[in-house]
Design an enzyme around this catalytic site. Structure first.
Site, mmCIF file in Angstrom:
data_model
loop_
_atom_site.group_PDB
_atom_site.id
_atom_site.type_symbol
_atom_site.label_atom_id
_atom_site.label_comp_id
_atom_site.label_asym_id
_atom_site.label_seq_id
_atom_site.Cartn_x
_atom_site.Cartn_y
_atom_site.Cartn_z
ATOM 1 N N ARG A 1 90.630 -126.549 -65.010
ATOM 2 C CA ARG A 1 90.353 -125.949 -66.423
ATOM 3 C C ARG A 1 89.113 -125.158 -66.177
ATOM 4 O O ARG A 1 88.190 -125.206 -65.399
ATOM 5 C CB ARG A 1 89.825 -127.343 -67.034
ATOM 6 C CG ARG A 1 89.845 -127.150 -68.669
ATOM 7 C CD ARG A 1 89.695 -128.357 -69.247
ATOM 8 N NE ARG A 1 88.366 -128.761 -68.931
ATOM 9 C CZ ARG A 1 87.500 -129.342 -69.961
ATOM 10 N NH1 ARG A 1 87.962 -129.772 -71.171
ATOM 11 N NH2 ARG A 1 86.354 -129.964 -69.739
ATOM 12 N N ASP B 1 88.519 -131.955 -85.439
ATOM 13 C CA ASP B 1 87.500 -131.867 -84.585
ATOM 14 C C ASP B 1 87.337 -130.301 -83.991
ATOM 15 O O ASP B 1 88.498 -129.843 -83.268
ATOM 16 C CB ASP B 1 87.851 -133.131 -83.499
ATOM 17 C CG ASP B 1 86.528 -133.112 -82.477
ATOM 18 O OD1 ASP B 1 85.747 -132.247 -81.972
ATOM 19 O OD2 ASP B 1 86.666 -134.227 -81.784
ATOM 20 N N TYR C 1 76.836 -129.585 -77.397
ATOM 21 C CA TYR C 1 76.404 -129.304 -76.064
ATOM 22 C C TYR C 1 77.556 -128.516 -75.180
ATOM 23 O O TYR C 1 77.239 -128.284 -74.132
ATOM 24 C CB TYR C 1 75.948 -130.689 -75.245
ATOM 25 C CG TYR C 1 77.456 -131.603 -75.130
ATOM 26 C CD1 TYR C 1 78.406 -131.626 -74.506
ATOM 27 C CD2 TYR C 1 76.917 -132.728 -76.114
ATOM 28 C CE1 TYR C 1 79.390 -132.600 -74.382
ATOM 29 C CE2 TYR C 1 78.035 -133.704 -76.047
ATOM 30 C CZ TYR C 1 79.153 -133.623 -75.350
ATOM 31 O OH TYR C 1 80.262 -134.586 -75.528
ATOM 32 N N LYS C 2 78.590 -128.072 -75.847
ATOM 33 C CA LYS C 2 79.753 -127.034 -75.329
ATOM 34 C C LYS C 2 79.102 -125.593 -75.497
ATOM 35 O O LYS C 2 78.345 -124.932 -75.201
ATOM 36 C CB LYS C 2 80.818 -127.673 -75.741
ATOM 37 C CG LYS C 2 81.455 -129.086 -75.154
ATOM 38 C CD LYS C 2 82.633 -129.731 -75.850
ATOM 39 C CE LYS C 2 82.810 -131.251 -75.073
ATOM 40 N NZ LYS C 2 83.809 -131.824 -75.812
ATOM 41 N N PHE D 1 91.594 -135.563 -77.320
ATOM 42 C CA PHE D 1 90.592 -135.956 -76.627
ATOM 43 C C PHE D 1 90.509 -137.768 -76.349
ATOM 44 O O PHE D 1 90.507 -138.082 -77.934
ATOM 45 C CB PHE D 1 89.353 -135.556 -76.726
ATOM 46 C CG PHE D 1 88.035 -135.672 -75.750
ATOM 47 C CD1 PHE D 1 88.213 -134.832 -74.572
ATOM 48 C CD2 PHE D 1 87.133 -136.724 -76.191
ATOM 49 C CE1 PHE D 1 86.910 -134.977 -73.716
ATOM 50 C CE2 PHE D 1 86.015 -136.696 -75.253
ATOM 51 C CZ PHE D 1 85.953 -135.912 -74.193
HETATM 52 C C1 LIG Z 1 83.516 -133.239 -76.025
HETATM 53 C C2 LIG Z 1 84.445 -133.645 -76.853
HETATM 54 C C3 LIG Z 1 83.886 -135.005 -77.784
HETATM 55 C C4 LIG Z 1 82.557 -135.606 -77.124
HETATM 56 O O1 LIG Z 1 82.195 -136.651 -78.153
HETATM 57 P P1 LIG Z 1 80.808 -137.123 -77.617
HETATM 58 O O2 LIG Z 1 80.777 -138.247 -78.657
HETATM 59 O O3 LIG Z 1 79.804 -136.295 -77.647
HETATM 60 O O4 LIG Z 1 80.931 -138.038 -76.329
HETATM 61 C C5 LIG Z 1 84.582 -135.381 -78.639
HETATM 62 N N1 LIG Z 1 85.811 -134.992 -78.809
HETATM 63 C C6 LIG Z 1 86.437 -133.951 -78.448
HETATM 64 C C7 LIG Z 1 87.634 -133.548 -78.505
HETATM 65 C C8 LIG Z 1 85.573 -133.338 -77.133
HETATM 66 O O5 LIG Z 1 85.984 -132.385 -76.859
#
Ligand SMILES: *Cc1c(COP(=O)(O)O)cnc(C)c1O
Length: 424
Positions: free
Chosen positions: A383, A197, A222-223, A128
């Site tokens: 997705r 992560d 939030y996921k 990401f």
């Molecule tokens: C969704 C996601 C994030 C989100 O980071 P924020 O700091 O909440 O914007 C970070 N890393 C990964 C791998 C994600 O999927």
């Protein structure tokens, strides 16, 4: 298989009652819980009570009387149960990006102390972007090298040059699930630390941070944890590392005694030093309701049962799409052990309008643009995230049918579906 059999699977599903914990709009098939989880039914009333009673009436007294101060630890202990961490080892704070900055800094500080000749951070090229940007910024600051690789190349890169291996457990684009135990072990055998992560795995797949040898972890609220838009994130350190260094954002909430108001910083014991500023109480109240929806599955088999249903949902959807839509390539791994809780499909040209046409039909997935500079990641992706807490087998069946209709009728050609919007 036919639709009646999908309905029969729903009728026999022991997790089916969990759907009642959510406030899902009628007629919507929501396949984007990997981006923003659904609103739990309990959340609105809980946030309302925190606003009107705890804030409105009790005001500042609520820091003590309502336990506001302990929310990062209290919710952290609940999330710890979902990811194989012990009580008191994980706290909720800040965002995933910020927490990654903290743990990667700490891991690099440990590496610099123990093995200063190690100058590499290794990660996955299609990790990401925020994770890669944070790593890039720390690499610049410390004069290190960020090395990006394809998933199958990572083990081969683990050598005496590596300080930290930083990976996202489930890849956001492909849904590929890394073997946390094997990769953490490969990192350790090479003398490096493993930072994970869990943004697409906490609440989606069983995670065993302690058992699988992780050193540090962060994850998203939030996921799959259903904490609401912009919910606070979480951070975990293995207890053997927690007190070795200050994390870089040494704020007063990570101080051993914040209310002594002393001018000098003394880090709190354990994971508490990874806190920085005042807890976001309203957001934490919402996050706790989201985490509680996952804990509600514990008497029904917990993450293992959710995982079994998630795999059944994603295989059903993938099989139907492959049968009905030969123009779409399956990108997510077909083998259960390597697939997270999502199905990813690729198309060279029309992925964006197809997703828009599906959304207009009430089937919500999302689109992720390809990266033309990256041979293995160039292609655009449709997705579909599957949250076993609230999705039914009939939803998976119907979603594939809608996708087939959007493609076979050419519905995606409508101009409104081709116009790109700001958030994809
Ligand atoms: C969704 C996601 C994030 C989100 O980071 P924020 O700091 O909440 O914007 C970070 N890393 C990964 C791998 C994600 O999927």
């Amino acid at each position: 298989m036919n639709r009646e059999q999908a309905l029969a699977l729903d009728a026999a599903d022991t997790l089916a009652p969990l759907r009642e914990l959510f406030s899902l709009p009628d007629g919507l098939i929501y396949l984007d819980g990997n981006s923003l989880g659904v609103l739990p039914r309990a959340t609105a009333a809980r946030v309302q009570a925190v606003v009107t009673q705890e804030w409105g009436c009790d005001l500042i007294r609520s820091w003590n009387s309502a336990g506001w101060m302990d929310l990062p630890q209290r919710i952290g202990d609940k999330i710890a149960r979902l990811v194989g961490a012990g009580a008191g080892e994980l706290v909720v704070a800040d965002s995933t990006s910020v927490n990654l900055f903290k743990v990667l800094s700490a891991a690099l500080a440990i590496a610099a102390a123990d093995a200063p000749q190690r100058r590499r951070i290794v990660s996955e090229r299609s990790n990401f972007p925020t994770d890669l940007y944070i790593a890039e910024s720390l690499a610049r600051q410390r004069g290190l090298e960020l090395v990006l690789a394809e998933p199958d190349e990572i083990t081969g890169l683990m050598d005496e040059r590596v300080a930290v291996l930083m990976l996202t457990h489930v890849n956001y684009r492909t849904g590929r699930l890394h073997d946390m135990a094997a990769l953490s072990q490969a990192a350790h055998e090479a003398g490096a630390l493993a930072v994970w992560d869990l943004a697409h795995s906490a609440g989606a797949v069983p995670v065993d941070l302690r058992g699988d040898g992780a050193d540090f972890a962060v994850g998203c609220g939030y996921k799959y944890l259903n904490g609401g838009p912009g919910a606070p994130a979480f951070v975990w350190c293995h207890p053997r590392h927690a007190e070795r260094f200050w994390q870089p954002l040494a704020g007063w909430m990570g101080h051993a005694a914040p209310f002594e108001f002393t001018p000098g910083y003394r880090p709190a014991a354990g994971i508490a030093r990874y806190l920085c500023g005042t807890p976001a109480v309203l957001s934490l109240a919402a996050l706790e309701c989201g985490v509680d929806t996952l804990l509600a599955a514990e008497p029904l088999g917990g993450m293992a049962a959710l995982r079994a249903k998630s795999l059944a949902l994603t295989s059903l959807f993938a099989a139907r799409v492959q049968a009905l839509c030969p123009e779409l390539a399956l990108i997510s791994p077909p083998q259960d052990v390597r697939r997270g809780s999502q199905v990813c499909l690729a198309h060279g040209e029309i992925a964006y309008p197809v997703v828009q046409a599906l959304i207009a039909r009430g089937v919500i997935g999302d689109f992720r643009a390809g990266d033309p500079s990256h041979p293995a990641g160039a292609v655009d992706i449709l997705r579909f995230g599957f949250t076993p807490l609230y999705l039914r087998f009939a939803d998976a069946w119907d979603a594939a049918e809608h996708l087939h209709q959007v493609l076979s009728t050419g519905e995606w050609r409508q101009p409104a579906f081709i116009q790109r919007r700001a958030v994809t």
